[in-house]
Design a protein around this motif. Structure first.
Motif, PDB file in Angstrom:
ATOM      1  N   ILE A 167      -9.143   7.262  -2.719  1.00 10.05           N
ATOM      2  CA  ILE A 167      -9.467   6.399  -1.569  1.00 10.05           C
ATOM      3  C   ILE A 167      -8.210   5.683  -1.087  1.00 10.05           C
ATOM      4  O   ILE A 167      -7.918   5.667   0.107  1.00 10.05           O
ATOM      5  CB  ILE A 167     -10.570   5.385  -1.943  1.00 10.05           C
ATOM      6  N   ALA A 168      -7.471   5.110  -2.043  1.00  7.42           N
ATOM      7  CA  ALA A 168      -6.246   4.397  -1.673  1.00  7.42           C
ATOM      8  C   ALA A 168      -5.316   5.328  -0.915  1.00  7.42           C
ATOM      9  O   ALA A 168      -4.774   4.980   0.134  1.00  7.42           O
ATOM     10  CB  ALA A 168      -5.552   3.876  -2.931  1.00  7.42           C
ATOM     11  N   ILE A 226      -6.785   5.996   2.585  1.00  4.69           N
ATOM     12  CA  ILE A 226      -6.714   4.859   3.511  1.00  4.69           C
ATOM     13  C   ILE A 226      -5.301   4.671   4.026  1.00  4.69           C
ATOM     14  O   ILE A 226      -5.053   4.605   5.234  1.00  4.69           O
ATOM     15  CB  ILE A 226      -7.183   3.563   2.803  1.00  4.69           C
ATOM     16  N   VAL A 227      -4.328   4.618   3.091  1.00  2.00           N
ATOM     17  CA  VAL A 227      -2.940   4.399   3.528  1.00  2.00           C
ATOM     18  C   VAL A 227      -2.468   5.582   4.359  1.00  2.00           C
ATOM     19  O   VAL A 227      -1.789   5.411   5.379  1.00  2.00           O
ATOM     20  CB  VAL A 227      -2.020   4.157   2.313  1.00  2.00           C
ATOM     21  N   LEU A 256      -4.022   5.295   7.801  1.00  5.37           N
ATOM     22  CA  LEU A 256      -3.362   4.207   8.522  1.00  5.37           C
ATOM     23  C   LEU A 256      -2.001   4.660   9.039  1.00  5.37           C
ATOM     24  O   LEU A 256      -1.663   4.475  10.212  1.00  5.37           O
ATOM     25  CB  LEU A 256      -3.202   3.000   7.589  1.00  5.37           C
ATOM     26  N   GLY A 257      -1.248   5.315   8.151  1.00  2.33           N
ATOM     27  CA  GLY A 257       0.073   5.800   8.539  1.00  2.33           C
ATOM     28  C   GLY A 257      -0.013   6.815   9.659  1.00  2.33           C
ATOM     29  O   GLY A 257       0.754   6.774  10.613  1.00  2.33           O
ATOM     30  N   LEU A 294      -0.855   5.060  12.991  1.00  2.00           N
ATOM     31  CA  LEU A 294       0.317   4.356  13.515  1.00  2.00           C
ATOM     32  C   LEU A 294       1.371   5.340  14.001  1.00  2.00           C
ATOM     33  O   LEU A 294       1.962   5.168  15.064  1.00  2.00           O
ATOM     34  CB  LEU A 294       0.899   3.435  12.442  1.00  2.00           C
ATOM     35  N   LEU A 321     -10.281  -2.474   6.471  1.00  2.00           N
ATOM     36  CA  LEU A 321      -9.889  -1.297   5.698  1.00  2.00           C
ATOM     37  C   LEU A 321      -9.779  -1.579   4.209  1.00  2.00           C
ATOM     38  O   LEU A 321     -10.365  -0.898   3.391  1.00  2.00           O
ATOM     39  CB  LEU A 321      -8.546  -0.766   6.209  1.00  2.00           C
ATOM     40  N   PHE A 369     -13.005  -1.427   0.695  1.00  2.00           N
ATOM     41  CA  PHE A 369     -12.799  -0.392  -0.312  1.00  2.00           C
ATOM     42  C   PHE A 369     -12.206  -0.952  -1.606  1.00  2.00           C
ATOM     43  O   PHE A 369     -11.824  -0.192  -2.487  1.00  2.00           O
ATOM     44  CB  PHE A 369     -11.886   0.706   0.246  1.00  2.00           C
ATOM     45  N   LEU A 405      -9.303  -2.449  -1.994  1.00  2.00           N
ATOM     46  CA  LEU A 405      -7.910  -2.025  -2.112  1.00  2.00           C
ATOM     47  C   LEU A 405      -6.949  -3.163  -1.799  1.00  2.00           C
ATOM     48  O   LEU A 405      -5.873  -2.952  -1.255  1.00  2.00           O
ATOM     49  CB  LEU A 405      -7.623  -0.862  -1.154  1.00  2.00           C
ATOM     50  N   TYR A 410      -4.978  -4.706  -3.424  1.00  2.00           N
ATOM     51  CA  TYR A 410      -3.644  -4.604  -4.021  1.00  2.00           C
ATOM     52  C   TYR A 410      -2.678  -3.814  -3.153  1.00  2.00           C
ATOM     53  O   TYR A 410      -1.480  -3.827  -3.381  1.00  2.00           O
ATOM     54  CB  TYR A 410      -3.721  -3.987  -5.419  1.00  2.00           C
ATOM     55  N   LEU A 411      -3.202  -3.120  -2.147  1.00  2.00           N
ATOM     56  CA  LEU A 411      -2.329  -2.359  -1.250  1.00  2.00           C
ATOM     57  C   LEU A 411      -1.853  -3.185  -0.057  1.00  2.00           C
ATOM     58  O   LEU A 411      -1.222  -2.663   0.853  1.00  2.00           O
ATOM     59  CB  LEU A 411      -3.056  -1.117  -0.730  1.00  2.00           C
ATOM     60  N   ILE A 470       1.880  -2.970   1.112  1.00  2.00           N
ATOM     61  CA  ILE A 470       2.252  -1.675   1.694  1.00  2.00           C
ATOM     62  C   ILE A 470       1.645  -1.514   3.074  1.00  2.00           C
ATOM     63  O   ILE A 470       2.319  -1.142   4.035  1.00  2.00           O
ATOM     64  CB  ILE A 470       1.785  -0.530   0.768  1.00  2.00           C
ATOM     65  N   ALA A 471       0.361  -1.856   3.192  1.00  2.00           N
ATOM     66  CA  ALA A 471      -0.319  -1.691   4.474  1.00  2.00           C
ATOM     67  C   ALA A 471       0.314  -2.598   5.522  1.00  2.00           C
ATOM     68  O   ALA A 471       0.545  -2.184   6.662  1.00  2.00           O
ATOM     69  CB  ALA A 471      -1.803  -2.011   4.310  1.00  2.00           C
ATOM     70  N   LEU A 476       3.601  -1.221   6.705  1.00  2.00           N
ATOM     71  CA  LEU A 476       3.356  -0.096   7.614  1.00  2.00           C
ATOM     72  C   LEU A 476       3.106  -0.605   9.024  1.00  2.00           C
ATOM     73  O   LEU A 476       3.710  -0.148   9.990  1.00  2.00           O
ATOM     74  CB  LEU A 476       2.122   0.672   7.134  1.00  2.00           C
ATOM     75  N   ALA A 489       5.622  -0.183  12.327  1.00  2.00           N
ATOM     76  CA  ALA A 489       5.176   0.511  13.529  1.00  2.00           C
ATOM     77  C   ALA A 489       5.280  -0.413  14.741  1.00  2.00           C
ATOM     78  O   ALA A 489       5.739  -0.012  15.807  1.00  2.00           O
ATOM     79  CB  ALA A 489       3.741   0.992  13.348  1.00  2.00           C
TER      80      ALA A 489
END
Lengths: 264, 197
Positions: A5-6, A9-10, A13-14, A17, B62, B66, B68, B70-71, B74-75, B78, B82
């Protein structure tokens, strides 16, 4: 599972963008003159700033706008100057390739030392302390600030520990010239063979006391050789490279201090 | 906290540059003349405001559903990267002069910790979408104010006889330190006195 999932999702998202940016790039594209693009891509990309502009792109733009002449780029040299002239459709005035030269052959063996310097290995730091440890306050400090500032690694040491510039590698960006606190490094033409490798402007008696290989300003090279390119000013001989160089070797032979040397 | 309270907090009390010392790189780098300082300020304000809102969305729509969280970093990075690219394209299109003046500092907004900072601070304070946006906007405004003040000081400094060792960046840092001292007069009690808490 949570890893997937992680990852998703990332990744998504990437992707979103990235896709958005791709669309924006197309929408917001700036039309550039093809000549400018050609100029930019022909630059060496060293961004050394030797031309006097902020970088290769800035110089290319200045040439394109007509505010700068082509041929100022020393890394690119003649070939680039010609190419730029071709792109712009103009005649290019070529100037001789310059290279840096260290105007000092002194060292701990031949030059008196005033004190032992144990500080930072940086010439500018050493120069702050009574003009440096060397007895000659206008000579090379041998700490190698120029070596670390050279973008192409053209500066090194010879077997005696003296700092020498490899004229084949030198791109004449002028960084070593400006970093040297004693202004020992200067730019001279690539083809210039005989140089008075000294930077000391003190009277002869004083130079003799501090350094065995310093120019004492005796004017032998200027007066004893007919048509000599050398001229003494402020107790220091220098080679005028616009003059005929055929008698330079004779002048070197006559020099009592043997400080007129052939460049390697 | 009311919206006015958030604005006062991030423009004065928690000014990103002069109190939290974030984003010092463009603050010193682009403050040589006031024109590019204003441009940089506007660009940063735009990025902080939009990032705050977008990061709120990313975090609440997002990441949290879920599990997440801990992300987050990073998110956020990103999103910031952008957005900065987008701002760069827009400025290149709209004002080539400004694009030239900002130079390398424009893409460096990406690594301007003020931008990531405001996104993380928003998340920590549990602001809602509008509050995040206002916080981002006022953080940017605080940055703009500081950099414009600084650029004016530095323009004056250019004309002043300064000792050689202090000329340029050193005297700029000293001035920035004195400005930061002055900003210490703003503190949380200001909010209480204004009845905004």
């Amino acid at each position: 599972m949570s890893v997937v999932i992680a990852f998703l999702i990332v990744g998504i998202l990437g992707l979103i963008l990235g896709f958005g940016l791709a669309v924006a790039e197309k929408k917001l594209a700036v039309e550039k003159d093809p000549k400018l693009v050609a100029l930019e891509s022909s630059m060496p990309g060293a961004n050394c700033g030797g031309c006097g502009f902020a970088g290769c792109q800035a110089y290319a733009e200045a040439v394109f706008n007509g505010t700068a002449a082509p041929g100022l780029c020393s890394p690119g040299g003649e070939a680039l100057a010609r190419k730029m002239g071709e792109i712009l459709g103009v005649e290019v005035e070529l100037k001789e390739k310059m290279t840096a030269f260290v105007f000092c052959r002194g060292g701990s063996e031949v030059t008196k030392t005033d004190y032992i310097y144990k500080g930072m290995a940086d010439c500018n730091a050493a120069a702050l302390l009574q003009g440096g440890p060397s007895g000659c306050k206008e000579g090379c400090l041998h700490l190698g600030s120029c070596i670390s500032v050279c973008p192409v690694g053209a500066i090194g040491r010879d077997e005696k520990g003296n700092i020498v510039v490899d004229k084949e590698k030198c791109i004449a960006c002028g960084k070593c010239v400006s970093v040297c606190p004693n202004h020992v490094i200067k730019l001279i033409p690539y083809s210039l063979e005989w140089v008075c490798a000294c930077n000391n402007h003190e009277p002869g008696g004083k130079v003799r006391k501090t350094c065995q290989v310093g120019c004492i300003g005796c004017k032998m090279c200027e007066t004893k050789v007919d048509g000599s390119p050398f001229a003494v000013e402020a107790f220091l001989s220098s080679n005028d490279w616009n003059k005929d160089q055929s008698t330079a070797e004779k002048a070197a032979e006559i020099c009592p201090q043997k400080c007129i040397v052939r460049r390697s | 906290m009311s919206y006015l309270g958030i604005v006062i907090t991030y423009v004065f009390i928690q000014n990103f540059i002069l109190v939290q010392f974030m984003g010092l790189c463009p603050f010193i780098g682009v403050s040589k003349n006031s024109e590019s300082a204003i441009g940089m300020g506007v660009a940063v304000t735009f990025v902080t405001a939009i990032t705050s809102a977008v990061c709120w969305g990313v975090s609440h729509l997002l990441l949290t559903p879920f599990g997440l969280d801990y992300l987050q970093t990073i998110a956020y990075i990103l999103v910031i990267a952008a957005l900065v690219q987008l701002v760069e394209m827009v400025i290149r299109k709209m004002s080539p002069g400004l694009y030239q003046a900002l130079g390398i500092y424009l893409p460096l907004i990406t690594t301007n910790c003020a931008v990531l900072g405001i996104a993380v601070i928003n998340a920590d304070n549990g602001y809602n979408l509008l509050e995040s946006f206002v916080a981002g906007l006022s953080a940017g405004l605080g940055f703009t104010m500081a950099i414009i003040l600084m650029s004016n000081i530095r323009e004056k400094l250019e004309m002043t006889p300064v000792r050689k060792v202090f000329r340029g960046v050193p005297i700029a840092f000293i001035s920035a330190g004195l400005m930061a001292l002055a900003f210490m007069m703003f503190d949380k009690s200001l909010l209480t006195n204004l009845g905004l808490v």
